[in-house]
Design a protein around this motif. Sequence first.
Motif, mmCIF file in Angstrom:
data_model
loop_
_atom_site.group_PDB
_atom_site.id
_atom_site.type_symbol
_atom_site.label_atom_id
_atom_site.label_comp_id
_atom_site.label_asym_id
_atom_site.label_seq_id
_atom_site.Cartn_x
_atom_site.Cartn_y
_atom_site.Cartn_z
ATOM 1 N N GLN A 94 0.828 -1.216 0.000
ATOM 2 C CA GLN A 94 0.000 0.000 0.000
ATOM 3 C C GLN A 94 0.859 1.261 0.000
ATOM 4 O O GLN A 94 0.595 2.213 -0.734
ATOM 5 N N THR A 95 1.940 1.236 0.785
ATOM 6 C CA THR A 95 2.780 2.433 0.883
ATOM 7 C C THR A 95 3.456 2.742 -0.445
ATOM 8 O O THR A 95 3.551 3.891 -0.851
ATOM 9 N N LEU A 96 3.900 1.689 -1.127
ATOM 10 C CA LEU A 96 4.543 1.916 -2.429
ATOM 11 C C LEU A 96 3.510 2.380 -3.452
ATOM 12 O O LEU A 96 3.744 3.297 -4.227
ATOM 13 N N ARG A 97 2.353 1.718 -3.421
ATOM 14 C CA ARG A 97 1.314 2.014 -4.413
ATOM 15 C C ARG A 97 0.895 3.477 -4.356
ATOM 16 O O ARG A 97 0.697 4.127 -5.381
ATOM 17 N N SER A 98 0.801 3.996 -3.140
ATOM 18 C CA SER A 98 0.331 5.368 -2.979
ATOM 19 C C SER A 98 1.341 6.385 -3.521
ATOM 20 O O SER A 98 1.014 7.542 -3.698
ATOM 21 N N ARG A 99 2.567 5.941 -3.754
ATOM 22 C CA ARG A 99 3.592 6.874 -4.236
ATOM 23 C C ARG A 99 3.867 6.732 -5.726
ATOM 24 O O ARG A 99 4.742 7.396 -6.259
ATOM 25 N N CYS A 100 3.154 5.832 -6.377
ATOM 26 C CA CYS A 100 3.368 5.607 -7.807
ATOM 27 C C CYS A 100 2.131 6.009 -8.594
ATOM 28 O O CYS A 100 1.021 5.976 -8.071
ATOM 29 N N ARG A 101 2.318 6.350 -9.867
ATOM 30 C CA ARG A 101 1.150 6.481 -10.731
ATOM 31 C C ARG A 101 0.809 5.093 -11.259
ATOM 32 O O ARG A 101 1.676 4.386 -11.757
ATOM 33 N N HIS A 102 -0.451 4.725 -11.127
ATOM 34 C CA HIS A 102 -0.869 3.367 -11.459
ATOM 35 C C HIS A 102 -1.398 3.295 -12.891
ATOM 36 O O HIS A 102 -2.183 4.140 -13.299
ATOM 37 N N LEU A 103 -0.941 2.302 -13.640
ATOM 38 C CA LEU A 103 -1.473 2.082 -14.986
ATOM 39 C C LEU A 103 -1.852 0.612 -15.108
ATOM 40 O O LEU A 103 -1.010 -0.268 -14.885
ATOM 41 N N TYR A 104 -3.110 0.357 -15.447
ATOM 42 C CA TYR A 104 -3.574 -1.024 -15.589
ATOM 43 C C TYR A 104 -3.425 -1.470 -17.044
ATOM 44 O O TYR A 104 -3.880 -0.793 -17.953
#
Length: 411
Positions: free
Chosen positions: A178-188
Motif C-alpha cells: 500500500q505504501t509503495l502504491r500510494s507513491r506511484c502512478r498506477h497504470l492497468y
Amino acid sequence: MTSYSTRLVRVNPQNVAALLADTPSVRDTILRAAAAGCKLPGSDPRALAHSWLFTGPPGAGRSTAALALAAALMCTDQPGQGCGACESCRGILQQRQHTDLVFISPQELSIGVAGVREMIHQAASLPTVAPYRVVIFDNADRLTDEAANALLKTVEEPSSSTVLVLCAPTDAPEDFSQTLRSRCRHLYIPAPSVERIVEILQAEGHSPQDARLAAVTSLRHVGRARRLVSDPMAQRRRAAAINLAESVFHGSGGYAAATGLLAAITKEAKEAYQEADAKEIAAVELAYGAGAKGKGAAKAQREAKSAVKRVEELQKKRATRRLRDLLDLALVDLAGIYRDALMVKVGANVEMTHPDFAGLAQELAAKVSEEGLVAAQDAIRTCRNHIANNVGPALAFDGLVGRLRQACGAR
Ligand SMILES: [Zn+2]
C-alpha cells in the motif's frame, strides 16, 4: 527455448503507437507521458510521473508497455513518440538493451532488501546519453515489506532524470504494498485480445491456423501462446492436463495420470533451466578464480565455494517458483475443459477454451450434472490455493483427483 522469465519481445519494427494499438488507454497514457518527458509542444508536464506501477493479468504485456515508455522517452528520431526503427528504439524494444535502460527481473518467490539494492543504486545514477534513465523492475508483487520500505525513498523522490517502472502481474493492486502504491502512478494493462495475439504470432512467422489455436488456448497470455505454438513439450503437457478430466473416471487410473502429469511438469521445470543454471555457476566460479594455484589460492577457493552455494540457493528458489507456475497453468487448463463442458450443457454460444478438445467437453457434458461441473471447477480452485499455500504438489493433486471423482460421480 522460450520461457516466462527470459522471453523477449520480438516484434517487427513498429512504432510505439502501433505496438500499443490494442490498448488505446495504455497507448495514450504512455505517449502523453513521453511527450511531456521530451517537452513536445502542447504536452502537459503533469503527464510524466517519475514512479509508475504497471499491473495487469499475467501475460498481458506489462513489460512491453514499460519498454514502450522507455523507447518513447529515449528515441533519437522522434523523441517523445518512439519511432520503433532508430537504433535506440530497436535496442530497447527488441533486445531490452540500451545504455540508459535497466531491466531487472528477479526470479525469487520473495524479494528481500538485497534484491532491491541494485535498483536503488541504478535509479540514483545519471543517464549517459539519453535524457532519462529508465529502470524497470519486474515481479514487484513479490517484494517483502522490508524491501518495499527500502524502496520507498527512491520511489518517493526519484532523480528528475530517472523514470522508475514497477511491474506486477496481478489483477488486484491491493495485493501490492500500500505504501509503495500510494507513491506511484498506477497504470492497468489489460489482457490482449485473441485477435491481437494471433497477429503477434503470425508476425513471428506462424501459420494462421497454428496462431489462432495457440491464441485461443493460451487464455490470452502472450508468452504462453508463444510457447504453445512453438514448443511440443508445452503442447503435450497441456493435453495431459486436459485429459485428466477423462482419466478420473477410471478408478486408480486417475491417480496414476495425476502422478504422471506431476512428474512430467517437475521434470520440465528442472530441465528447461539446467543449462542456464550450470552456466551461471561456471561464471561465478570463474569470477572467483576457481582452480587457481599458489599464494592465496586456498582463500579464493573458500570464497568461490560460498559464492556458488549462494547462487545454488537462489537457483533452488527460482526452481520452486517455476514449478508452481507450471502447476498452476496445468490446473487452469484442466479447469477450462470443465468450463467448456458446462457451456455445452447449458447451451451457451461462446468460444470454447479448448476448441481442439470439443469431443471431450461434449462427453463430460453428457456424463456429468451441471452441479458436478461447477463442483469440479471448485475442486481445481481448491487445489490451486493449496499449491499457492505450500501444500506438497503430490498431496494437492491426490486430493484433487478424489474431489473430481466425487464431483463427476465416478465410481
Ligand atoms: Zn526511435
